[in-house]
Design a protein around this motif. Structure first.
Motif, PDB file in Angstrom:
ATOM      1  N   ILE A  46      36.376  47.146  28.249  1.00 47.19           N
ATOM      2  CA  ILE A  46      37.561  46.375  27.906  1.00 47.19           C
ATOM      3  C   ILE A  46      38.464  46.365  29.129  1.00 47.19           C
ATOM      4  CG2 ILE A  46      39.548  46.170  26.362  1.00 47.19           C
ATOM      5  CD1 ILE A  46      37.865  47.570  24.219  1.00 47.19           C
ATOM      6  N   THR A  47      38.497  45.233  29.828  1.00 48.63           N
ATOM      7  CA  THR A  47      39.320  45.144  31.027  1.00 48.63           C
ATOM      8  C   THR A  47      40.776  44.935  30.618  1.00 48.63           C
ATOM      9  OG1 THR A  47      39.252  42.742  31.382  1.00 48.63           O
ATOM     10  CG2 THR A  47      37.350  44.029  32.167  1.00 48.63           C
ATOM     11  N   GLY A  48      41.674  45.567  31.352  1.00 55.08           N
ATOM     12  CA  GLY A  48      43.070  45.541  30.939  1.00 55.08           C
ATOM     13  C   GLY A  48      43.297  46.365  29.687  1.00 55.08           C
ATOM     14  N   GLY A  49      42.429  47.338  29.452  1.00 58.76           N
ATOM     15  CA  GLY A  49      42.459  48.102  28.214  1.00 58.76           C
ATOM     16  C   GLY A  49      43.637  49.046  28.078  1.00 58.76           C
ATOM     17  N   ALA A  50      44.387  49.281  29.144  1.00 61.03           N
ATOM     18  CA  ALA A  50      45.569  50.145  29.058  1.00 61.03           C
ATOM     19  C   ALA A  50      46.833  49.346  28.776  1.00 61.03           C
ATOM     20  CB  ALA A  50      45.736  50.955  30.347  1.00 61.03           C
ATOM     21  N   GLY A  51      46.706  48.048  28.642  1.00 59.78           N
ATOM     22  CA  GLY A  51      47.860  47.206  28.351  1.00 59.78           C
ATOM     23  C   GLY A  51      48.193  47.189  26.881  1.00 59.78           C
ATOM     24  N   PHE A  52      49.197  46.410  26.533  1.00 56.98           N
ATOM     25  CA  PHE A  52      49.665  46.321  25.151  1.00 56.98           C
ATOM     26  C   PHE A  52      48.557  45.883  24.207  1.00 56.98           C
ATOM     27  CE2 PHE A  52      51.436  42.778  22.403  1.00 56.98           C
ATOM     28  CZ  PHE A  52      51.604  43.574  21.277  1.00 56.98           C
ATOM     29  N   LEU A  53      48.067  44.667  24.357  1.00 56.07           N
ATOM     30  CA  LEU A  53      47.014  44.173  23.474  1.00 56.07           C
ATOM     31  C   LEU A  53      45.712  44.927  23.704  1.00 56.07           C
ATOM     32  CD1 LEU A  53      45.909  42.218  21.373  1.00 56.07           C
ATOM     33  CD2 LEU A  53      45.631  40.508  23.189  1.00 56.07           C
ATOM     34  N   VAL A  96      38.632  49.587  31.546  1.00 55.74           N
ATOM     35  CA  VAL A  96      38.693  49.187  32.954  1.00 55.74           C
ATOM     36  C   VAL A  96      40.095  48.687  33.235  1.00 55.74           C
ATOM     37  CG1 VAL A  96      37.781  47.633  34.713  1.00 55.74           C
ATOM     38  CG2 VAL A  96      36.245  48.618  32.988  1.00 55.74           C
ATOM     39  N   ASP A  97      40.807  49.372  34.121  1.00 54.93           N
ATOM     40  CA  ASP A  97      42.194  49.007  34.398  1.00 54.93           C
ATOM     41  C   ASP A  97      42.574  49.546  35.769  1.00 54.93           C
ATOM     42  OD1 ASP A  97      45.137  48.602  34.074  1.00 54.93           O
ATOM     43  OD2 ASP A  97      44.596  48.315  31.960  1.00 54.93           O
ATOM     44  N   ASP A  98      43.457  48.850  36.471  1.00 53.43           N
ATOM     45  CA  ASP A  98      43.961  49.389  37.738  1.00 53.43           C
ATOM     46  C   ASP A  98      45.328  50.047  37.565  1.00 53.43           C
ATOM     47  OD1 ASP A  98      45.690  47.263  37.459  1.00 53.43           O
ATOM     48  OD2 ASP A  98      45.155  46.296  39.364  1.00 53.43           O
ATOM     49  N   PHE A  99      45.848  50.021  36.338  1.00 46.73           N
ATOM     50  CA  PHE A  99      47.116  50.641  35.978  1.00 46.73           C
ATOM     51  C   PHE A  99      48.297  50.105  36.791  1.00 46.73           C
ATOM     52  CE2 PHE A  99      43.853  53.487  34.449  1.00 46.73           C
ATOM     53  CZ  PHE A  99      44.291  53.741  33.159  1.00 46.73           C
ATOM     54  N   SER A 100      48.184  48.855  37.214  1.00 46.79           N
ATOM     55  CA  SER A 100      49.317  48.211  37.872  1.00 46.79           C
ATOM     56  C   SER A 100      50.389  47.836  36.865  1.00 46.79           C
ATOM     57  CB  SER A 100      48.859  46.970  38.641  1.00 46.79           C
ATOM     58  OG  SER A 100      48.231  46.041  37.772  1.00 46.79           O
ATOM     59  N   SER A 101      49.993  47.598  35.621  1.00 51.21           N
ATOM     60  CA  SER A 101      50.960  47.323  34.559  1.00 51.21           C
ATOM     61  C   SER A 101      50.625  48.078  33.280  1.00 51.21           C
ATOM     62  CB  SER A 101      51.034  45.814  34.268  1.00 51.21           C
ATOM     63  OG  SER A 101      49.766  45.317  33.888  1.00 51.21           O
ATOM     64  N   GLY A 102      49.349  48.364  33.039  1.00 54.37           N
ATOM     65  CA  GLY A 102      48.967  49.150  31.871  1.00 54.37           C
ATOM     66  C   GLY A 102      49.428  50.592  32.000  1.00 54.37           C
ATOM     67  N   HIS A 148      37.208  40.727  28.277  1.00 50.24           N
ATOM     68  CA  HIS A 148      37.966  40.531  29.518  1.00 50.24           C
ATOM     69  C   HIS A 148      39.395  40.075  29.215  1.00 50.24           C
ATOM     70  CE1 HIS A 148      39.121  39.678  33.518  1.00 50.24           C
ATOM     71  NE2 HIS A 148      38.822  38.387  33.519  1.00 50.24           N
ATOM     72  N   LEU A 149      40.318  41.060  29.259  1.00 52.72           N
ATOM     73  CA  LEU A 149      41.738  40.777  29.059  1.00 52.72           C
ATOM     74  C   LEU A 149      42.558  40.905  30.338  1.00 52.72           C
ATOM     75  CD1 LEU A 149      40.931  42.796  26.250  1.00 52.72           C
ATOM     76  CD2 LEU A 149      42.965  41.524  25.629  1.00 52.72           C
ATOM     77  N   ALA A 150      42.031  41.592  31.343  1.00 56.17           N
ATOM     78  CA  ALA A 150      42.809  41.880  32.541  1.00 56.17           C
ATOM     79  C   ALA A 150      43.361  40.598  33.152  1.00 56.17           C
ATOM     80  CB  ALA A 150      41.952  42.618  33.561  1.00 56.17           C
ATOM     81  N   ALA A 151      44.667  40.572  33.355  1.00 56.99           N
ATOM     82  CA  ALA A 151      45.331  39.379  33.906  1.00 56.99           C
ATOM     83  C   ALA A 151      46.775  39.724  34.215  1.00 56.99           C
ATOM     84  CB  ALA A 151      45.278  38.222  32.903  1.00 56.99           C
ATOM     85  N   ILE A 156      47.789  32.305  39.353  1.00 59.84           N
ATOM     86  CA  ILE A 156      46.600  31.494  39.657  1.00 59.84           C
ATOM     87  C   ILE A 156      45.605  32.282  40.496  1.00 59.84           C
ATOM     88  CG2 ILE A 156      45.783  29.548  41.042  1.00 59.84           C
ATOM     89  CD1 ILE A 156      46.767  28.471  38.521  1.00 59.84           C
ATOM     90  N   ALA A 157      46.077  32.852  41.609  1.00 57.33           N
ATOM     91  CA  ALA A 157      45.180  33.481  42.575  1.00 57.33           C
ATOM     92  C   ALA A 157      44.561  34.769  42.044  1.00 57.33           C
ATOM     93  CB  ALA A 157      45.941  33.750  43.878  1.00 57.33           C
ATOM     94  N   MET A 158      45.392  35.651  41.485  1.00 54.58           N
ATOM     95  CA  MET A 158      44.886  36.959  41.070  1.00 54.58           C
ATOM     96  C   MET A 158      44.005  36.873  39.834  1.00 54.58           C
ATOM     97  SD  MET A 158      48.094  39.500  41.804  1.00 54.58           S
ATOM     98  CE  MET A 158      48.870  39.548  43.433  1.00 54.58           C
ATOM     99  N   ASN A 159      44.419  36.078  38.867  1.00 52.48           N
ATOM    100  CA  ASN A 159      43.606  35.969  37.663  1.00 52.48           C
ATOM    101  C   ASN A 159      42.274  35.284  37.946  1.00 52.48           C
ATOM    102  OD1 ASN A 159      45.721  37.195  36.377  1.00 52.48           O
ATOM    103  ND2 ASN A 159      46.318  35.438  35.150  1.00 52.48           N
ATOM    104  N   ASP A 160      42.301  34.306  38.836  1.00 54.07           N
ATOM    105  CA  ASP A 160      41.054  33.644  39.214  1.00 54.07           C
ATOM    106  C   ASP A 160      40.110  34.621  39.897  1.00 54.07           C
ATOM    107  OD1 ASP A 160      39.579  30.989  39.544  1.00 54.07           O
ATOM    108  OD2 ASP A 160      39.640  31.710  41.606  1.00 54.07           O
ATOM    109  N   ALA A 161      40.672  35.467  40.777  1.00 56.18           N
ATOM    110  CA  ALA A 161      39.837  36.453  41.474  1.00 56.18           C
ATOM    111  C   ALA A 161      39.198  37.420  40.479  1.00 56.18           C
ATOM    112  CB  ALA A 161      40.681  37.212  42.495  1.00 56.18           C
ATOM    113  N   MET A 162      39.961  37.861  39.483  1.00 59.16           N
ATOM    114  CA  MET A 162      39.412  38.779  38.479  1.00 59.16           C
ATOM    115  C   MET A 162      38.338  38.103  37.646  1.00 59.16           C
ATOM    116  SD  MET A 162      42.623  41.148  37.224  1.00 59.16           S
ATOM    117  CE  MET A 162      43.947  39.930  37.248  1.00 59.16           C
ATOM    118  N   ASN A 163      38.563  36.855  37.277  1.00 60.59           N
ATOM    119  CA  ASN A 163      37.543  36.141  36.509  1.00 60.59           C
ATOM    120  C   ASN A 163      36.228  36.063  37.266  1.00 60.59           C
ATOM    121  OD1 ASN A 163      39.315  35.712  34.410  1.00 60.59           O
ATOM    122  ND2 ASN A 163      39.755  33.587  34.928  1.00 60.59           N
TER     123      ASN A 163
END
Length: 331
Positions: A16-23, A41-47, A83-86, A102-109
């Protein structure tokens, strides 16, 4: 059809990417409860790590930057990826950093879908957004309308729609199986308010202003007659689970949202009534952000018919949950 209330016979390794976030953290909790082998899977930049406290003993955490192709190797043993990370936030946030979105979310996708090809995932479950329907004019919006309405004006909405194209393109070229879900205004514990208006979503923003700052009159964006539907995170997590494993969800797309719309004024009144404020609510209107559409309410008929999913938790119950969490954890 798999019963989302029961554990599957054979557990699969689900990232679960972005799994440390709210949703994401609520989805993690739900999948763990169903007996799945979960990798966050998270980089903990916001999660936040504390969002995972409920399931901490039952999950593996991999701190990966999904903008880097090196992350592909960190997903080599995954069966299903949700895939939730964004980069995500409220409407104000969308307007502050459109290029980053645009740039970061596209790169993650790209990294996630390349990993799906490299490691032969069973399914990619992609978190789109109700924002893909920004320019809809007929309500409730159905999934079929996505091919009929103009693309979104906002960078966030457009990028989320582009992610849906990733799903279809990687399926057509590489036979990657996917499922797309479009959550409509998730509400529940663990979503703090932002430091600025519009940085977070509207319910945390209203709760901050009404309960914490005791703002009077209450400042609202635009005239407050914008209509949205709100869906409890627990209901959304159940829908995501079905999108991950049901055969009928393969290579298809689903609205996950309540069909009950509410205006921002009425939403504020509901929160005001629960606040114990002794004066009657009064509003002060402020200039709305661009792309703040006037109405967004889904049809969930397809999810009901194909997945057996519909929301079970009302907005009033969701507000009680959120306000209780806010009073205990934030105030």
């Amino acid at each position: 059809m798999r019963d989302a209330r029961k554990s599957p016979v054979v557990s699969q390794k689900v990232a679960i990417t972005g799994g440390a976030g709210f949703l994401g953290s609520h989805i993690v909790d739900y999948f763990v409860e169903q007996g799945e082998d979960v990798v966050v899977v998270d980089d903990f930049s916001s999660g936040e790590a504390e969002n995972l406290e409920q399931s901490a003993d039952d999950v593996e955490i991999r701190e990966l930057d999904l903008r880097s192709e090196d992350a592909i190797d960190g997903l080599d043993d995954i069966d299903v990826v949700v895939h939730l990370a964004a980069k995500i936030g409220g409407i104000g946030y969308f307007h502050h950093v459109p290029a980053d979105i645009i740039a970061m979310n596209d790169a993650m996708n790209k990294v996630v879908f390349d990993a799906a090809v490299e490691h032969d995932f069973d399914r990619v479950v992609y978190a789109s957004s109700s924002m893909v329907y920004e320019r809809a004019t007929e309500f409730p919006v159905t999934e079929d309308q996505i091919s009929e309405i103009p693309p979104p004006d906002s960078a966030y909405g457009f990028q989320k729609l582009a992610g849906e194209y990733y799903c279809r393109a990687y399926h057509d070229q590489y036979d990657v199986e996917y499922s797309i879900f479009r959550p409509f205004n998730a509400v529940g514990p663990r979503e703090p308010p932002g430091e600025e208006v519009g940085q977070a979503h509207v319910i945390p923003d209203f709760v901050l202003k009404i309960l914490d700052k005791e703002q009077y009159p209450l400042k609202i964006l635009g005239d407050g007659r914008q209509v949205r539907s709100f869906t409890n995170v627990r209901d959304i997590a159940r829908g995501v689970y079905l999108c991950s494993f049901e055969d009928a969800a393969a290579n298809d797309h689903f609205n996950l949202g309540s069909e009950e719309g509410v205006s921002m004024r009425d939403l504020a009144r509901k929160i005001w009534e629960r606040s114990g404020r002794e004066v009657d609510i009064e509003f002060e209107t402020t200039e709305a952000f661009a792309h703040d559409v006037q109405k967004r309410v889904p049809s969930s008929q397809k999810a009901q018919e194909v997945l057996g999913w519909e929301p079970e938790i009302t907005l009033d119950e969701s507000l009680e949950q959120y306000i209780g969490w806010y009073e205990e954890e934030v105030l």
